[in-house]
Write a protein that holds these residues in place. Structure first.
Motif, PDB file in Angstrom:
ATOM      1  N   GLU A  14       0.852  -1.180   0.000  1.00  0.00           N
ATOM      2  CA  GLU A  14       0.000   0.000   0.000  1.00  0.00           C
ATOM      3  C   GLU A  14       0.892   1.235   0.000  1.00  0.00           C
ATOM      4  OE1 GLU A  14      -3.769  -1.061   2.694  1.00  0.00           O
ATOM      5  OE2 GLU A  14      -1.876  -1.425   3.731  1.00  0.00           O
ATOM      6  N   GLY A  15       0.780   2.038  -1.052  1.00  0.00           N
ATOM      7  CA  GLY A  15       1.503   3.296  -1.116  1.00  0.00           C
ATOM      8  C   GLY A  15       3.014   3.176  -0.983  1.00  0.00           C
ATOM      9  N   GLY A  16       3.604   2.158  -1.588  1.00  0.00           N
ATOM     10  CA  GLY A  16       5.054   1.999  -1.557  1.00  0.00           C
ATOM     11  C   GLY A  16       5.599   1.336  -0.306  1.00  0.00           C
ATOM     12  N   VAL A  17       4.699   0.935   0.603  1.00  0.00           N
ATOM     13  CA  VAL A  17       5.109   0.231   1.829  1.00  0.00           C
ATOM     14  C   VAL A  17       4.454  -1.147   1.832  1.00  0.00           C
ATOM     15  CG1 VAL A  17       5.029   0.227   4.353  1.00  0.00           C
ATOM     16  CG2 VAL A  17       5.425   2.377   3.120  1.00  0.00           C
ATOM     17  N   ILE A  71      13.189  -0.992   6.743  1.00  0.00           N
ATOM     18  CA  ILE A  71      12.186  -1.314   7.755  1.00  0.00           C
ATOM     19  C   ILE A  71      11.665  -0.017   8.366  1.00  0.00           C
ATOM     20  CG2 ILE A  71      11.732  -2.537   9.936  1.00  0.00           C
ATOM     21  CD1 ILE A  71      12.493  -4.422   7.588  1.00  0.00           C
ATOM     22  N   VAL A  72      10.349   0.194   8.284  1.00  0.00           N
ATOM     23  CA  VAL A  72       9.774   1.419   8.847  1.00  0.00           C
ATOM     24  C   VAL A  72       8.906   1.155  10.076  1.00  0.00           C
ATOM     25  CG1 VAL A  72       9.909   2.761   6.711  1.00  0.00           C
ATOM     26  CG2 VAL A  72       7.869   1.386   7.160  1.00  0.00           C
ATOM     27  N   GLU A  73       8.558  -0.119  10.306  1.00  0.00           N
ATOM     28  CA  GLU A  73       7.768  -0.474  11.478  1.00  0.00           C
ATOM     29  C   GLU A  73       7.906  -1.970  11.719  1.00  0.00           C
ATOM     30  OE1 GLU A  73       3.077  -0.322  12.921  1.00  0.00           O
ATOM     31  OE2 GLU A  73       3.687   0.866  11.186  1.00  0.00           O
ATOM     32  N   VAL A  74       7.877  -2.379  12.996  1.00  0.00           N
ATOM     33  CA  VAL A  74       7.863  -3.804  13.327  1.00  0.00           C
ATOM     34  C   VAL A  74       6.664  -4.082  14.233  1.00  0.00           C
ATOM     35  CG1 VAL A  74      10.356  -4.159  13.068  1.00  0.00           C
ATOM     36  CG2 VAL A  74       9.439  -3.512  15.295  1.00  0.00           C
ATOM     37  N   ASN A  75       6.232  -5.319  14.245  1.00  0.00           N
ATOM     38  CA  ASN A  75       5.068  -5.728  15.027  1.00  0.00           C
ATOM     39  C   ASN A  75       5.529  -6.298  16.371  1.00  0.00           C
ATOM     40  OD1 ASN A  75       2.640  -6.642  15.993  1.00  0.00           O
ATOM     41  ND2 ASN A  75       2.210  -8.016  14.292  1.00  0.00           N
ATOM     42  N   GLU A  76       5.680  -5.417  17.352  1.00  0.00           N
ATOM     43  CA  GLU A  76       6.149  -5.842  18.672  1.00  0.00           C
ATOM     44  C   GLU A  76       5.207  -6.850  19.331  1.00  0.00           C
ATOM     45  OE1 GLU A  76       9.033  -5.241  19.767  1.00  0.00           O
ATOM     46  OE2 GLU A  76       9.697  -3.436  18.724  1.00  0.00           O
ATOM     47  N   LYS A  97       6.993  -3.755   8.391  1.00  0.00           N
ATOM     48  CA  LYS A  97       6.609  -2.948   7.237  1.00  0.00           C
ATOM     49  C   LYS A  97       7.885  -2.454   6.583  1.00  0.00           C
ATOM     50  CE  LYS A  97       2.042  -1.876   8.885  1.00  0.00           C
ATOM     51  NZ  LYS A  97       0.969  -0.897   8.977  1.00  0.00           N
ATOM     52  N   LEU A  98       7.920  -2.600   5.265  1.00  0.00           N
ATOM     53  CA  LEU A  98       9.106  -2.343   4.466  1.00  0.00           C
ATOM     54  C   LEU A  98       8.806  -1.257   3.440  1.00  0.00           C
ATOM     55  CD1 LEU A  98      11.987  -3.632   3.799  1.00  0.00           C
ATOM     56  CD2 LEU A  98      10.763  -4.925   2.037  1.00  0.00           C
TER      57      LEU A  98
END
Length: 120
Positions: A14-17, A71-76, A97-98
């Motif tokens: 979605e939107g490049g991510v 990597i812009v976000e991880v699922n803790e 999220k990449l």
């Protein structure tokens, strides 16, 4: 748009991510997960790089980066409760999220029909 890799990762772009996780098939093959190690936010990976590690009661396995990106976000939530990956691998059990270096590279990945054919 869902895309799949031969290494059993799925991507929702979605939107490049791309939100990335392991497929239901992979989660079933691994069995009950007991440990998940995620990459650092800000880390960059090339396609095929070892981005995360999962351990189950059966084995340890790497989760590969499906495309070049950051990597812009991880699922803790899955590090606190790895069973989320087993109960909802293609939903709440996502890994990271990449931000894609080149969104067009996703065109080279499988669609759902091709992935289902791969795993039989």
């Amino acid at each position: 748009m869902l895309k799949f890799t031969e290494e059993h990762e799925w991507l929702k772009i979605e939107g490049g991510v791309a939100t990335v996780g392991i497929t239901t098939h992979a989660a079933e093959q691994l069995g009950d997960l007991v440990f998940v190690e995620l990459p650092e936010v800000g880390a960059t990976f090339s396609k095929g790089g070892d981005a995360a590690t999962v351990e189950s009661v059966k084995a340890a396995s790497d989760v590969y980066c499906p495309l070049d990106g950051e990597i812009v976000e991880v699922n803790e939530a899955i590090t606190a409760d790895p069973s989320l990956v087993n109960s909802d691998p293609q939903g709440a059990g996502w890994f990271f999220k990449l931000k894609l270096a080149n969104v067009a590279d996703a065109d080279g990945l499988m669609d759902e029909a091709a992935y289902k054919e791969l795993v039989g």
